[in-house]
Design a protein around this motif. Structure first.
Motif, PDB file in Angstrom:
ATOM      1  N   MET A 175       1.259  -1.142  -0.276  1.00 15.63           N
ATOM      2  CA  MET A 175      -0.101   0.492   0.297  1.00 15.63           C
ATOM      3  C   MET A 175       0.792   1.086  -0.104  1.00 15.63           C
ATOM      4  O   MET A 175       2.257   1.214   0.719  1.00 15.63           O
ATOM      5  CB  MET A 175      -0.823  -0.037   0.951  1.00 15.63           C
ATOM      6  CG  MET A 175      -1.638   1.252   1.508  1.00 15.63           C
ATOM      7  SD  MET A 175      -3.243   1.118   2.627  1.00 15.63           S
ATOM      8  CE  MET A 175      -4.121  -0.634   2.330  1.00 15.63           C
ATOM      9  N   ALA A 176       0.782   2.443  -1.249  1.00 14.13           N
ATOM     10  CA  ALA A 176       1.656   4.009  -0.456  1.00 14.13           C
ATOM     11  C   ALA A 176       0.891   4.580   0.168  1.00 14.13           C
ATOM     12  O   ALA A 176       0.062   3.947   0.819  1.00 14.13           O
ATOM     13  CB  ALA A 176       1.233   4.092  -2.065  1.00 14.13           C
TER      14      ALA A 176
ATOM     15  N   LYS B 279      -5.787  16.290  -3.399  1.00 11.67           N
ATOM     16  CA  LYS B 279      -6.752  16.455  -2.372  1.00 11.67           C
ATOM     17  C   LYS B 279      -7.406  15.796  -2.565  1.00 11.67           C
ATOM     18  O   LYS B 279      -8.527  15.747  -1.460  1.00 11.67           O
ATOM     19  CB  LYS B 279      -6.905  18.204  -2.108  1.00 11.67           C
ATOM     20  CG  LYS B 279      -7.982  18.903  -1.455  1.00 11.67           C
ATOM     21  CD  LYS B 279      -7.704  20.169  -2.099  1.00 11.67           C
ATOM     22  CE  LYS B 279      -9.330  20.033  -2.585  1.00 11.67           C
ATOM     23  NZ  LYS B 279      -9.808  21.538  -3.019  1.00 11.67           N
ATOM     24  N   ASN B 280      -7.895  16.109  -3.227  1.00  6.97           N
ATOM     25  CA  ASN B 280      -9.011  14.823  -3.875  1.00  6.97           C
ATOM     26  C   ASN B 280      -9.421  13.644  -3.687  1.00  6.97           C
ATOM     27  O   ASN B 280     -10.386  13.165  -3.564  1.00  6.97           O
ATOM     28  CB  ASN B 280      -9.122  14.957  -5.564  1.00  6.97           C
ATOM     29  CG  ASN B 280     -10.544  16.453  -5.850  1.00  6.97           C
ATOM     30  OD1 ASN B 280     -10.406  17.430  -4.848  1.00  6.97           O
ATOM     31  ND2 ASN B 280     -10.367  16.595  -7.291  1.00  6.97           N
TER      32      ASN B 280
ATOM     33  N   LEU C  19      -7.549  11.473  -0.680  1.00  7.59           N
ATOM     34  CA  LEU C  19      -8.193  12.332   0.171  1.00  7.59           C
ATOM     35  C   LEU C  19      -9.370  13.118   0.397  1.00  7.59           C
ATOM     36  O   LEU C  19      -9.581  11.709   1.480  1.00  7.59           O
ATOM     37  CB  LEU C  19      -6.545  13.196   0.515  1.00  7.59           C
ATOM     38  CG  LEU C  19      -6.395  12.826   2.385  1.00  7.59           C
ATOM     39  CD1 LEU C  19      -5.882  11.343   3.156  1.00  7.59           C
ATOM     40  CD2 LEU C  19      -4.900  14.209   3.387  1.00  7.59           C
ATOM     41  N   CYS C  20      -9.754  13.347  -0.141  1.00 13.26           N
ATOM     42  CA  CYS C  20     -11.327  13.463   0.704  1.00 13.26           C
ATOM     43  C   CYS C  20     -12.425  12.219   0.039  1.00 13.26           C
ATOM     44  O   CYS C  20     -12.491  11.981   1.238  1.00 13.26           O
ATOM     45  CB  CYS C  20     -11.617  14.935  -0.376  1.00 13.26           C
ATOM     46  SG  CYS C  20     -11.242  17.170   0.043  1.00 13.26           S
ATOM     47  N   VAL C  21     -11.494  11.602  -0.565  1.00 11.50           N
ATOM     48  CA  VAL C  21     -12.784  10.394  -1.396  1.00 11.50           C
ATOM     49  C   VAL C  21     -12.334   9.573   0.501  1.00 11.50           C
ATOM     50  O   VAL C  21     -13.255   8.634   0.356  1.00 11.50           O
ATOM     51  CB  VAL C  21     -12.428  10.504  -2.830  1.00 11.50           C
ATOM     52  CG1 VAL C  21     -12.949   8.453  -2.754  1.00 11.50           C
ATOM     53  CG2 VAL C  21     -12.999  10.600  -3.503  1.00 11.50           C
ATOM     54  N   LEU C  22     -10.950   8.828   0.401  1.00 11.28           N
ATOM     55  CA  LEU C  22     -11.093   8.118   0.865  1.00 11.28           C
ATOM     56  C   LEU C  22     -11.175   8.538   2.884  1.00 11.28           C
ATOM     57  O   LEU C  22     -11.916   7.796   3.031  1.00 11.28           O
ATOM     58  CB  LEU C  22      -8.976   7.705   1.478  1.00 11.28           C
ATOM     59  CG  LEU C  22      -8.431   7.283   2.275  1.00 11.28           C
ATOM     60  CD1 LEU C  22      -8.659   5.630   1.908  1.00 11.28           C
ATOM     61  CD2 LEU C  22      -6.717   7.383   1.989  1.00 11.28           C
ATOM     62  N   GLU C  23     -10.971   9.607   2.752  1.00  8.36           N
ATOM     63  CA  GLU C  23     -12.021   9.763   4.246  1.00  8.36           C
ATOM     64  C   GLU C  23     -12.693   9.278   4.395  1.00  8.36           C
ATOM     65  O   GLU C  23     -14.069   9.370   5.111  1.00  8.36           O
ATOM     66  CB  GLU C  23     -11.071  11.520   5.005  1.00  8.36           C
ATOM     67  CG  GLU C  23      -9.870  11.408   5.168  1.00  8.36           C
ATOM     68  CD  GLU C  23      -8.927  13.232   5.239  1.00  8.36           C
ATOM     69  OE1 GLU C  23     -10.261  14.033   4.534  1.00  8.36           O
ATOM     70  OE2 GLU C  23      -8.179  13.306   5.787  1.00  8.36           O
TER      71      GLU C  23
ATOM     72  N   ALA D 232     -10.591   9.385  -8.863  1.00  9.84           N
ATOM     73  CA  ALA D 232     -10.047   9.564  -7.606  1.00  9.84           C
ATOM     74  C   ALA D 232      -9.989   7.807  -6.238  1.00  9.84           C
ATOM     75  O   ALA D 232      -8.763   7.900  -6.344  1.00  9.84           O
ATOM     76  CB  ALA D 232     -10.609  10.259  -6.344  1.00  9.84           C
ATOM     77  N   LEU D 233     -10.575   7.386  -7.576  1.00  9.14           N
ATOM     78  CA  LEU D 233     -11.118   6.153  -6.998  1.00  9.14           C
ATOM     79  C   LEU D 233     -10.706   4.948  -7.848  1.00  9.14           C
ATOM     80  O   LEU D 233      -9.935   4.414  -7.090  1.00  9.14           O
ATOM     81  CB  LEU D 233     -13.275   5.370  -7.089  1.00  9.14           C
ATOM     82  CG  LEU D 233     -13.602   6.236  -6.216  1.00  9.14           C
ATOM     83  CD1 LEU D 233     -15.302   5.775  -7.235  1.00  9.14           C
ATOM     84  CD2 LEU D 233     -13.948   5.162  -4.684  1.00  9.14           C
ATOM     85  N   ASP D 234     -10.391   5.556  -9.161  1.00  5.94           N
ATOM     86  CA  ASP D 234      -9.414   4.515  -9.916  1.00  5.94           C
ATOM     87  C   ASP D 234      -7.919   4.632  -9.093  1.00  5.94           C
ATOM     88  O   ASP D 234      -7.035   3.472  -8.894  1.00  5.94           O
ATOM     89  CB  ASP D 234      -9.015   5.048 -11.183  1.00  5.94           C
ATOM     90  CG  ASP D 234      -8.693   4.092 -11.921  1.00  5.94           C
ATOM     91  OD1 ASP D 234      -8.866   3.386 -12.487  1.00  5.94           O
ATOM     92  OD2 ASP D 234      -7.557   4.991 -13.297  1.00  5.94           O
ATOM     93  N   THR D 235      -7.407   5.726  -8.463  1.00  6.99           N
ATOM     94  CA  THR D 235      -5.980   4.765  -7.877  1.00  6.99           C
ATOM     95  C   THR D 235      -6.038   5.208  -5.892  1.00  6.99           C
ATOM     96  O   THR D 235      -5.548   4.525  -6.655  1.00  6.99           O
ATOM     97  CB  THR D 235      -5.248   7.367  -7.969  1.00  6.99           C
ATOM     98  OG1 THR D 235      -5.917   7.715  -9.176  1.00  6.99           O
ATOM     99  CG2 THR D 235      -5.010   7.006  -6.819  1.00  6.99           C
ATOM    100  N   LEU D 236      -7.032   5.111  -6.235  1.00  4.10           N
ATOM    101  CA  LEU D 236      -7.266   4.937  -4.860  1.00  4.10           C
ATOM    102  C   LEU D 236      -7.585   2.963  -4.362  1.00  4.10           C
ATOM    103  O   LEU D 236      -6.683   2.443  -3.972  1.00  4.10           O
ATOM    104  CB  LEU D 236      -8.563   4.576  -3.824  1.00  4.10           C
ATOM    105  CG  LEU D 236      -8.492   6.967  -3.332  1.00  4.10           C
ATOM    106  CD1 LEU D 236      -9.238   7.237  -2.913  1.00  4.10           C
ATOM    107  CD2 LEU D 236      -7.356   6.944  -2.409  1.00  4.10           C
ATOM    108  N   VAL D 237      -8.178   2.606  -5.357  1.00  2.00           N
ATOM    109  CA  VAL D 237      -8.297   1.304  -5.808  1.00  2.00           C
ATOM    110  C   VAL D 237      -6.833   0.740  -6.469  1.00  2.00           C
ATOM    111  O   VAL D 237      -6.595  -0.243  -5.925  1.00  2.00           O
ATOM    112  CB  VAL D 237      -9.368   1.018  -6.920  1.00  2.00           C
ATOM    113  CG1 VAL D 237      -8.634  -1.088  -7.206  1.00  2.00           C
ATOM    114  CG2 VAL D 237     -10.817   1.424  -5.870  1.00  2.00           C
TER     115      VAL D 237
END
Length: 134
Positions: free
Chosen positions: A1-2, A9-10, A12-16, A48-53
Motif C-alpha cells: 500500500m502506498a 487533495k481529491n 484524500l477527500c474520497v478516502l476520508e 480519485a477512486l481509480d487511483t485509490l483502488v
C-alpha cells in the motif's frame, strides 16, 4: 500500500469519506457528500477512486457497484481478497488468507489460466442481523 502523503487533495477527500462511512458507498453518493468540498463532476470522484483502488487504499465491490476503504494494510498484488456483504445492514467484512490464496492460485494455474486479480464476494446476512432476526 502506498503512503497517504502521496495522495492528491481529491483522493484524500474520497478516502476520508470512505473511511468514515458505516458501509460501502457508490461514486454518486460520494459525489453528493463531497460537493461542499468543491467536487462538481462524477469524473473527479472516479479519477480519485481509480487511483485509490490501484494503490490499495480502496476496494470496489463488484456485485453492488460500490467502494469501501481497505480494512487493513496488506499487499494487494499477491493476495486474494474476499468480502462478506450483509444484504440487511450493508456491513462489509474484508478477509484475506494466504493459504486460501495459495490454494486457489494453484488451482487456477493448473488450468493454464493466468489470473491478474481475484475478488470473492459473499452475499448474505451478518451475525448481528441474524441475531436480531431470531
Amino acid at each position: 500500500m502506498a503512503a497517504r502523503d502521496v495522495l492528491t487533495k481529491n483522493q484524500l477527500c474520497v478516502l476520508e469519506k470512505l473511511e468514515a462511512a458505516s458501509g460501502p458507498l457508490s461514486a454518486y453518493t460520494l459525489l453528493d457528500q463531497l460537493r461542499e468540498r468543491g467536487f462538481r463532476a462524477p469524473l473527479q470522484v472516479y479519477r480519485a477512486l481509480d487511483t485509490l483502488v490501484k494503490t490499495g487504499f480502496v476496494h470496489r465491490l463488484e456485485s453492488i457497484n460500490s467502494f469501501v476503504a481497505c480494512a487493513e494494510p496488506h499487499d494487494h498484488s499477491h493476495s486474494m481478497t474476499a468480502f462478506a456483504i450483509c444484504d440487511t445492514c450493508g456491513q462489509v467484512i474484508e478477509m484475506s488468507d494466504h493459504d486460501v490464496d495459495h490454494r486457489l492460485d494453484e488451482w487456477v494455474r493448473s488450468t493454464g489460466f493466468a489470473a491478474k486479480k481475484a475478488v470473492i464476494e459473499f452475499r448474505g446476512t451478518c451475525a448481528k442481523c441474524l441475531a436480531e432476526a431470531a
